[in-house]
Design an enzyme around this catalytic site. Structure first.
Site, PDB file in Angstrom:
ATOM      1  N   ASP A 103       7.368  20.129  18.296  1.00 39.61           N
ATOM      2  CA  ASP A 103       7.645  21.510  18.693  1.00 39.61           C
ATOM      3  C   ASP A 103       6.533  22.087  19.562  1.00 39.61           C
ATOM      4  OD1 ASP A 103       9.993  21.574  17.172  1.00 39.61           O
ATOM      5  OD2 ASP A 103       8.902  22.142  15.361  1.00 39.61           O
ATOM      6  N   LYS A 104       6.882  23.105  20.312  1.00 41.83           N
ATOM      7  CA  LYS A 104       5.934  23.791  21.190  1.00 41.83           C
ATOM      8  C   LYS A 104       4.668  24.212  20.431  1.00 41.83           C
ATOM      9  CE  LYS A 104       5.506  28.218  23.581  1.00 41.83           C
ATOM     10  NZ  LYS A 104       6.136  29.544  23.756  1.00 41.83           N
TER      11      LYS A 104
END
Length: 303
Positions: free
Chosen positions: A140-141
């Site tokens: 994820d970011k």
């Protein structure tokens, strides 16, 4: 050519906004980009153009016309990246928090892919297409840490097979709310889309099998520093499994409290270790990374 997709709304999806519903169906697209497509009148519900705020109903037939990707917009960018290891087959990158792994429609710049295109030129696998060259798996970011990049198609297939077999070593460290009593916990609970919120994942009966092995690293007042070893690799697996044992991750506004005293934006989660059989040498190699500065600062405050 534009791509046309059709969807039929199910009973449990009724009541979602049109843009939210389409975001859950088209996981790679940002909601803002879907809103733009709706605004451009490229979405119809039962043959009629509706606005983003339209609430979908069971048996609604939704047709979306997705503009052909502007591939030329995925350009190499001279963005500094922390390369832990590199040879002609594989590159191991230590991704910082707050960096998106690959471009998606409406978000073509500043991603890890833009950076590796600049660094590797044409030496990347093409299996996942122009938008995700070399990307075998993703984080994820807001998750920092180690990622494998495949530099050719043979390497990509070889690494993807190990991911499928769950034979790759993947260890993460995180800080969660509450004091975890047990030294070790194995969570074996299936994960799928949350039926009440299609943008979230959840433990659901008909989900895919997901297994996480948790271990306490250190306990503090109201918080615990944990290690997690993934046996499977489902979307948001660590975050959902940690929530399922009532210890959501610090900073995780999707699955945990909205506010925290450390003002952390994004989950405190770091992909610390990765190990796999090398595509050419066929030998096991393993890489470890330091905890990032933001993570260490929180630990110092907790001490």
């Amino acid at each position: 050519m534009d791509e046309i997709k059709e969807f039929l709304v199910l009973d449990e999806e009724e009541g979602d906004r049109l843009d939210v519903y389409l975001s859950s169906q088209l996981g790679d697209m940002s909601r803002s980009y879907i809103q733009k497509i709706i605004k451009d009148k490229k979405v119809s519900v039962n043959g009629k153009v509706e606005k983003a705020k339209y609430l979908v109903k069971e048996d609604d037939k939704i047709i979306i016309q997705i503009p052909a990707p502007k591939l030329l917009e995925v350009l190499p960018q001279d963005i500094p990246i922390d390369i832990v290891y590199e040879d002609s087959d594989v590159m191991i990158v230590n991704k910082p928090q707050n960096m998106v792994v690959h471009p998606a429609p409406g978000n073509y710049e500043g991603t890890l892919v833009n950076a590796i295109l600049y660094h590797c030129k044409d030496n990347l696998s093409s299996i996942n297409g122009v938008i995700r060259p070399g990307i075998v798996h993703r984080i994820d970011k807001d998750t920092s840490g180690l990622l494998m990049i495949a530099k050719n198609n043979n390497a990509h297939n070889f690494l993807a097979e190990q991911l499928k077999d769950h034979s790759i070593t993947r260890e993460y460290e995180f800080i969660c709310h509450g004091v975890v009593k047990e030294d070790k916990i194995t969570v074996d609970k299936p994960i799928g889309r949350n039926p009440k919120d299609r943008l979230k994942m959840a433990v659901v009966k008909d989900g895919k099998r997901a297994v996480t092995h948790f271990e306490v690293v250190a306990r503090y007042e109201n918080f615990t520093h944990m290690r997690a070893r993934l046996e499977t690799g489902r979307t948001h697996q660590i975050r959902v499994h940690a929530l399922s044992i009532n210890h959501p991750l610090l900073g995780d506004t999707v699955y945990g409290p909205k506010n925290n005293k450390f003002k952390v934006e994004g989950q405190t989660l770091h992909a610390k270790k990765i190990g796999f059989i090398h595509p050419t040498t066929k030998e096991y190699i393993e890489f470890d990374s330091e905890l990032p500065k933001y993570f260490k600062n929180i630990i110092n405050k907790l001490k």
